[in-house]
Design an enzyme around this catalytic site. Structure first.
Site, PDB file in Angstrom:
ATOM      1  N   SER A 124       7.262 -11.921  33.317  1.00 22.99           N
ATOM      2  CA  SER A 124       7.756 -12.344  32.000  1.00 22.99           C
ATOM      3  C   SER A 124       6.922 -13.500  31.466  1.00 22.99           C
ATOM      4  O   SER A 124       6.591 -13.563  30.283  1.00 22.99           O
ATOM      5  CB  SER A 124       9.230 -12.766  32.095  1.00 22.99           C
TER       6      SER A 124
ATOM      7  N   HIS B 238     -18.651 -23.807  36.345  1.00 24.46           N
ATOM      8  CA  HIS B 238     -18.689 -25.202  36.767  1.00 24.46           C
ATOM      9  C   HIS B 238     -18.157 -25.411  38.176  1.00 24.46           C
ATOM     10  O   HIS B 238     -18.110 -26.530  38.653  1.00 24.46           O
ATOM     11  CB  HIS B 238     -17.919 -26.056  35.759  1.00 24.46           C
TER      12      HIS B 238
ATOM     13  N   THR C   7      16.499 -15.019  35.740  1.00 17.06           N
ATOM     14  CA  THR C   7      15.519 -15.789  36.509  1.00 17.06           C
ATOM     15  C   THR C   7      15.966 -17.249  36.596  1.00 17.06           C
ATOM     16  O   THR C   7      16.167 -17.905  35.567  1.00 17.06           O
ATOM     17  CB  THR C   7      14.138 -15.704  35.826  1.00 17.06           C
TER      18      THR C   7
ATOM     19  N   GLU D 255       1.422  -7.634  42.932  1.00 15.64           N
ATOM     20  CA  GLU D 255       2.718  -6.941  42.876  1.00 15.64           C
ATOM     21  C   GLU D 255       2.600  -5.438  43.061  1.00 15.64           C
ATOM     22  O   GLU D 255       3.395  -4.835  43.784  1.00 15.64           O
ATOM     23  CB  GLU D 255       3.417  -7.235  41.549  1.00 15.64           C
TER      24      GLU D 255
ATOM     25  N   LYS E 230      14.976 -14.162  46.600  1.00 14.81           N
ATOM     26  CA  LYS E 230      16.021 -14.613  45.671  1.00 14.81           C
ATOM     27  C   LYS E 230      17.365 -14.759  46.399  1.00 14.81           C
ATOM     28  O   LYS E 230      18.105 -15.706  46.160  1.00 14.81           O
ATOM     29  CB  LYS E 230      16.160 -13.627  44.495  1.00 14.81           C
TER      30      LYS E 230
END
Lengths: 311, 311
Positions: free
Chosen positions: A41, A217, A84, A201, A307
């Site tokens: 998201s 750089h 979330t 994923e 989670k």
């Protein structure tokens, strides 16, 4: 393309998402935008910040918001699930700090919260709903034309019809157990980051990523001394037309001895369709690589387990 | 610490840089800040944007500036040499777009350009002059106290006196030809990015990098399935005290099976000294690794060659 599976069906919907009419009213007096979001998201905020230049757009990928968040700040909380943890916390912070708040989600806690919400279609994996979450931002800020949408949809449809190039790239990465090294071009760092997270994923592998000219750089010294053509799979995703950056691609190959396996130039005439084209190409590469590796591109069981562990 | 070499002398100066009195007057009416800079100079902007929260601070690492750059925007062009092509171009863009402009440099084109300039001491490698370039930003915006400077200088001095832990970490990475995987914690993504670029420039190797909690939304799946303890060297740099983020470190180990070789907690009581402590630790790790690999940490010949090729 081979036989269909559920994830293929997910990929095929991006062209339709371009026409998603979701939008919201940008409150008057807003002088800056913060987009709170994580992972599949959050990438939408990164991408939008590169496509829209009229106001400062900052992306926040944590539980808290910057101190400067105030009544002249629009905080857009994007979470496909609407649940979330970090984004729900950022929503509460935005309210506490007196900001204007908009939600983009398919439902969940945020979809039902006290704020204007753009509700997107349910039932997809968040990273396959990137169009549903991106278009309301572009629509609301008037940052995309109907012509640009038509061009993007056409390009995505072409990719859906023939993605044999993506399959070849996946086969080359797979054949040598190579690690992808993905570079994009300024200001579209998010394109390389998206490929990286899709490798994570979908294909379940790590990858290196960066963007021209910044990489010149730092990465340049490492590439010269540690580039191993059998270990890395260097690929360059070109969305820019700035000759000063284009020159750097070949010059980097010359001085480091590293040769890109592919320099993929975006199709399309607008930054919007060019970005979506390269992103969708990466969707297919990482999908094919998952199939070759024998892993399920839709499997996010470890993230779900995490989670639960955090509850 | 072993025998001194020129790069060791470079490292030892960071504690003194904390007291660099350089500053500038922030023009009245400014509502946002853009910091233009690349590589070892650009990292200063990334770090400042995480340490200062009163105004929006955006970092731009290309030739051009965002469209919203206007008279209420302060564009700070940071280039240690003063000659970085992208930053010189951004300086000209800033002037053209009517922004207020400040330069931080040791001289060169930008040091002599038509703008207020903070001139920093010459003769160092840009990445070892991070303090000289950072302090004028913090001083100008009143974002650091004398007490915080004293604490930071003391912590850096302690590291200069005993960096045996950094040497051990370097030896562990070296012994297995391992690839570093460096994670930091929100909002200090720049700490992991700095370690990454120091691995690139000093040690001449590539590394993976990311930041909690964002990495939990993508890297997690890859870590579960592709983590090889003999190939990767995972390390976590903790600058946060937010328990919601701290919980994630152990939980990520539990669900992925990956075990951090080191979870290094920052010393110090302010975000400023905590960030500098972790950054300086990485300076030593990447320096020792260079010595073990038999490469010169000061060598930037490939970058110089690239600059010549682009002329």
């Amino acid at each position: 393309m081979g036989s269909r599976d559920p994830f293929t069906e997910e990929l095929l919907s991006l062209k339709d998402q371009v026409y998603f009419p979701g939008t919201f009213k940008v409150p008057a007096g807003i002088d800056k935008v913060i987009i709170a979001g994580m992972g599949g998201s959050g990438i939408v905020g990164r991408l939008f910040s590169e496509l829209y230049g009229e106001k400062p757009v900052m992306v926040s990928s944590g539980y808290t918001l910057p101190e400067f968040t105030d009544a002249k700040t629009l905080v857009i909380c994007i979470s496909y699930s609407g649940n979330t943890a970090e984004t729900v916390s950022s929503f509460n912070e935005a309210k506490r700090q007196g900001a204007a708040v908009v939600v983009i989600s398919s439902g969940g806690i945020l979809g039902a919260a006290d704020a204007e919400a753009v509700i997107v279609p349910k039932g997809k994996s968040p990273r396959s709903a990137i169009g549903y979450m991106l278009m309301p931002l572009l629509n609301a800020f008037g940052a995309v034309s109907e012509k640009e949408k038509r061009e993007a949809a056409l390009l995505l449809d072409t990719l859906d019809g023939d993605n044999s190039e993506a399959e070849k790239i996946a086969a080359e990465i797979f054949s040598g157990s190579r690690m992808p090294l993905v570079y994009s071009t300024f200001p579209n760092e998010s394109i390389a980051y998206r490929w990286n997270t899709q490798f994570n994923e979908n294909s379940k592998i790590l990858s290196f990523w960066g963007s021209f000219p910044e990489l010149n750089h730092n990465n340049t010294m490492a590439l010269k001394l540690t580039y191993r053509k059998n270990l890395l799979y260097p690929i360059c995703l070109v969305s820019t037309t700035d000759k000063r950056i284009l020159k750097r691609i070949k010059a980097t190959e010359d001085v480091t001895g590293m040769k890109f396996r592919r320099v993929l130039k975006a199709k399309g005439s607008s930054p919007f369709s060019r970005a979506l084209y390269l992103i969708h190409l990466g969707d297919y590469v990482t999908y094919y690589l998952a199939r070759m590796r024998g892993v399920d591109p839709l499997d996010v069981s470890t993230i779900e387990e995490l989670k639960r562990a955090l509850k």
